[in-house]
Design a protein around this motif. Structure first.
Motif, PDB file in Angstrom:
ATOM      1  N   GLU A  74       0.838  -1.202   0.000  1.00 52.17           N
ATOM      2  CA  GLU A  74       0.000   0.000   0.000  1.00 52.17           C
ATOM      3  C   GLU A  74       0.876   1.256   0.000  1.00 52.17           C
ATOM      4  OE1 GLU A  74      -3.309   2.393  -0.114  1.00 52.17           O
ATOM      5  OE2 GLU A  74      -3.232   0.221  -0.367  1.00 52.17           O
ATOM      6  N   LEU A  75       1.919   1.244   0.813  1.00 52.40           N
ATOM      7  CA  LEU A  75       2.832   2.384   0.863  1.00 52.40           C
ATOM      8  C   LEU A  75       3.439   2.670  -0.504  1.00 52.40           C
ATOM      9  CD1 LEU A  75       4.625   4.489   2.360  1.00 52.40           C
ATOM     10  CD2 LEU A  75       6.251   2.606   2.737  1.00 52.40           C
ATOM     11  N   PHE A  76       3.962   1.636  -1.155  1.00 52.14           N
ATOM     12  CA  PHE A  76       4.651   1.835  -2.430  1.00 52.14           C
ATOM     13  C   PHE A  76       3.698   2.186  -3.574  1.00 52.14           C
ATOM     14  CE2 PHE A  76       8.041  -1.028  -0.516  1.00 52.14           C
ATOM     15  CZ  PHE A  76       8.814   0.043  -0.119  1.00 52.14           C
ATOM     16  N   SER A  77       2.400   2.021  -3.353  1.00 52.78           N
ATOM     17  CA  SER A  77       1.438   2.421  -4.383  1.00 52.78           C
ATOM     18  C   SER A  77       0.772   3.762  -4.052  1.00 52.78           C
ATOM     19  CB  SER A  77       0.387   1.332  -4.582  1.00 52.78           C
ATOM     20  OG  SER A  77      -0.390   1.181  -3.421  1.00 52.78           O
ATOM     21  N   THR A  78       1.202   4.395  -2.983  1.00 52.58           N
ATOM     22  CA  THR A  78       0.657   5.682  -2.560  1.00 52.58           C
ATOM     23  C   THR A  78       1.565   6.800  -3.038  1.00 52.58           C
ATOM     24  OG1 THR A  78      -0.336   4.668  -0.604  1.00 52.58           O
ATOM     25  CG2 THR A  78      -0.034   7.062  -0.559  1.00 52.58           C
ATOM     26  N   ARG A  79       0.984   7.857  -3.577  1.00 53.75           N
ATOM     27  CA  ARG A  79       1.773   8.994  -4.045  1.00 53.75           C
ATOM     28  C   ARG A  79       1.844  10.069  -2.970  1.00 53.75           C
ATOM     29  NH1 ARG A  79       0.491  10.073 -10.381  1.00 53.75           N
ATOM     30  NH2 ARG A  79       1.619   8.226 -11.073  1.00 53.75           N
ATOM     31  N   PRO A  80       3.048  10.570  -2.705  1.00 52.95           N
ATOM     32  CA  PRO A  80       3.157  11.662  -1.745  1.00 52.95           C
ATOM     33  C   PRO A  80       2.572  12.944  -2.317  1.00 52.95           C
ATOM     34  CG  PRO A  80       5.288  11.202  -2.726  1.00 52.95           C
ATOM     35  CD  PRO A  80       4.341  10.169  -3.245  1.00 52.95           C
ATOM     36  N   THR A  81       2.082  13.806  -1.444  1.00 50.22           N
ATOM     37  CA  THR A  81       1.508  15.073  -1.905  1.00 50.22           C
ATOM     38  C   THR A  81       2.252  16.287  -1.347  1.00 50.22           C
ATOM     39  OG1 THR A  81      -0.070  15.066  -0.072  1.00 50.22           O
ATOM     40  CG2 THR A  81      -0.793  14.067  -2.165  1.00 50.22           C
ATOM     41  N   THR A  82       3.218  16.042  -0.468  1.00 54.62           N
ATOM     42  CA  THR A  82       3.994  17.133   0.121  1.00 54.62           C
ATOM     43  C   THR A  82       5.480  16.801   0.044  1.00 54.62           C
ATOM     44  OG1 THR A  82       4.005  16.193   2.348  1.00 54.62           O
ATOM     45  CG2 THR A  82       2.151  17.664   1.781  1.00 54.62           C
ATOM     46  N   ARG A  83       6.303  17.830   0.181  1.00 55.13           N
ATOM     47  CA  ARG A  83       7.756  17.617   0.213  1.00 55.13           C
ATOM     48  C   ARG A  83       8.128  16.715   1.397  1.00 55.13           C
ATOM     49  NH1 ARG A  83      11.601  22.420  -0.709  1.00 55.13           N
ATOM     50  NH2 ARG A  83      12.516  21.216  -2.363  1.00 55.13           N
ATOM     51  N   ALA A  84       7.495  16.935   2.543  1.00 50.64           N
ATOM     52  CA  ALA A  84       7.779  16.108   3.723  1.00 50.64           C
ATOM     53  C   ALA A  84       7.430  14.649   3.454  1.00 50.64           C
ATOM     54  CB  ALA A  84       7.011  16.628   4.931  1.00 50.64           C
ATOM     55  N   GLY A  85       6.296  14.415   2.810  1.00 45.28           N
ATOM     56  CA  GLY A  85       5.897  13.049   2.486  1.00 45.28           C
ATOM     57  C   GLY A  85       6.841  12.403   1.492  1.00 45.28           C
ATOM     58  N   ALA A  86       7.251  13.156   0.481  1.00 48.96           N
ATOM     59  CA  ALA A  86       8.190  12.633  -0.514  1.00 48.96           C
ATOM     60  C   ALA A  86       9.523  12.288   0.128  1.00 48.96           C
ATOM     61  CB  ALA A  86       8.387  13.647  -1.632  1.00 48.96           C
ATOM     62  N   THR A  87       9.976  13.148   1.014  1.00 46.80           N
ATOM     63  CA  THR A  87      11.241  12.909   1.703  1.00 46.80           C
ATOM     64  C   THR A  87      11.166  11.653   2.557  1.00 46.80           C
ATOM     65  OG1 THR A  87      11.711  15.275   1.736  1.00 46.80           O
ATOM     66  CG2 THR A  87      12.920  13.916   3.298  1.00 46.80           C
ATOM     67  N   ARG A  88      10.082  11.505   3.305  1.00 47.01           N
ATOM     68  CA  ARG A  88       9.931  10.311   4.152  1.00 47.01           C
ATOM     69  C   ARG A  88       9.814   9.049   3.318  1.00 47.01           C
ATOM     70  NH1 ARG A  88       6.091  10.615   8.921  1.00 47.01           N
ATOM     71  NH2 ARG A  88       7.050   8.592   9.235  1.00 47.01           N
ATOM     72  N   LEU A  89       9.116   9.134   2.185  1.00 50.65           N
ATOM     73  CA  LEU A  89       9.017   7.963   1.317  1.00 50.65           C
ATOM     74  C   LEU A  89      10.385   7.584   0.766  1.00 50.65           C
ATOM     75  CD1 LEU A  89       7.412   5.797  -0.172  1.00 50.65           C
ATOM     76  CD2 LEU A  89       6.959   7.503  -1.961  1.00 50.65           C
ATOM     77  N   LEU A  90      11.144   8.563   0.302  1.00 53.96           N
ATOM     78  CA  LEU A  90      12.481   8.273  -0.212  1.00 53.96           C
ATOM     79  C   LEU A  90      13.370   7.654   0.870  1.00 53.96           C
ATOM     80  CD1 LEU A  90      13.194  11.385  -2.432  1.00 53.96           C
ATOM     81  CD2 LEU A  90      12.999   9.009  -3.199  1.00 53.96           C
ATOM     82  N   ARG A  91      13.280   8.180   2.081  1.00 56.39           N
ATOM     83  CA  ARG A  91      14.081   7.619   3.175  1.00 56.39           C
ATOM     84  C   ARG A  91      13.673   6.171   3.447  1.00 56.39           C
ATOM     85  NH1 ARG A  91      17.424   9.940   6.098  1.00 56.39           N
ATOM     86  NH2 ARG A  91      16.611  12.038   5.847  1.00 56.39           N
ATOM     87  N   TYR A  92      12.383   5.898   3.434  1.00 60.04           N
ATOM     88  CA  TYR A  92      11.918   4.532   3.669  1.00 60.04           C
ATOM     89  C   TYR A  92      12.406   3.607   2.556  1.00 60.04           C
ATOM     90  CZ  TYR A  92       9.176   0.531   4.926  1.00 60.04           C
ATOM     91  OH  TYR A  92       8.812  -0.743   5.301  1.00 60.04           O
ATOM     92  N   ILE A  93      12.317   4.062   1.312  1.00 60.36           N
ATOM     93  CA  ILE A  93      12.771   3.248   0.184  1.00 60.36           C
ATOM     94  C   ILE A  93      14.266   2.958   0.300  1.00 60.36           C
ATOM     95  CG2 ILE A  93      13.136   3.215  -2.311  1.00 60.36           C
ATOM     96  CD1 ILE A  93      10.471   4.806  -2.535  1.00 60.36           C
TER      97      ILE A  93
END
Length: 130
Positions: A74-93
Motif C-alpha cells: 500500500e505504501l509503495f502504491s501511494t503517491r506523496p503530496t507534500t515535500r515532507a511526504g516525498a522525503t519520508r518515502l524516499l528515506r523509507y525506500i
C-alpha cells in the motif's frame, strides 16, 4: 531504606521494542508538517505492522509478516503530496533497499540507499534554508 525491585528478564527484553516505539513517536512529532500527506498515514501503518510483528502480537508470525507485506504494498502504491511526504518515502525506500541485499547488483547495490539519502539531505537543507 527502600528496596529497589529486581529487574526481570521480561522487563529487559521489553525495553528494546519500547524504545523503538518511543523513537518512532518522537520522529512522527518532529515530522508533523506533512501529516496531511497520505504517505504519512501509510508509513504509520507500516510502522504498526512492524511493531506488531516484533512484539509477537496475538496473530501468528506468518499473519503478522503478511500484514507488513500488505502495508508496504500500500505504501509503495501511494503517491506523496507534500515535500515532507516525498522525503519520508524516499528515506523509507532507501532503508528498504538496504535490507537483506534487496538490490541484486554488485556494482551499485551497496550505494543506492546512500544515494537516495544524499538526495533527501539536499531537500532537507533547502527546506531549512528557505
Amino acid at each position: 531504606m527502600t528496596s529497589q525491585p529486581t529487574p526481570s528478564r521480561r522487563l529487559f527484553l521489553a525495553a528494546g521494542p519500547a524504545s523503538a516505539v518511543f523513537g518512532a513517536l518522537s520522529q512522527a512529532v518532529a515530522r508533523a508538517p506533512g501529516e496531511d500527506d497520505p504517505i504519512i498515514q501509510a508509513l504509520a501503518e507500516v510502522d504498526r505492522a512492524h511493531a506488531a510483528y516484533e512484539q509477537g502480537s496475538d496473530v501468528s508470525s506468518d499473519e503478522a509478516y503478511e500484514r507488513i507485506c500488505d502495508a508496504e504494498a500500500e505504501l509503495f502504491s501511494t503517491r506523496p503530496t507534500t515535500r515532507a511526504g516525498a522525503t519520508r518515502l524516499l528515506r523509507y525506500i532507501a532503508d528498504f533497499l538496504d535490507q537483506d541485499d534487496v538490490i541484486n547488483d554488485s556494482l551499485v547495490g551497496a550505494t543506492i540507499g546512500d544515494s537516495i539519502r544524499d538526495a533527501i539531505a539536499v531537500f532537507e537543507r533547502q527546506a531549512l534554508a528557505g
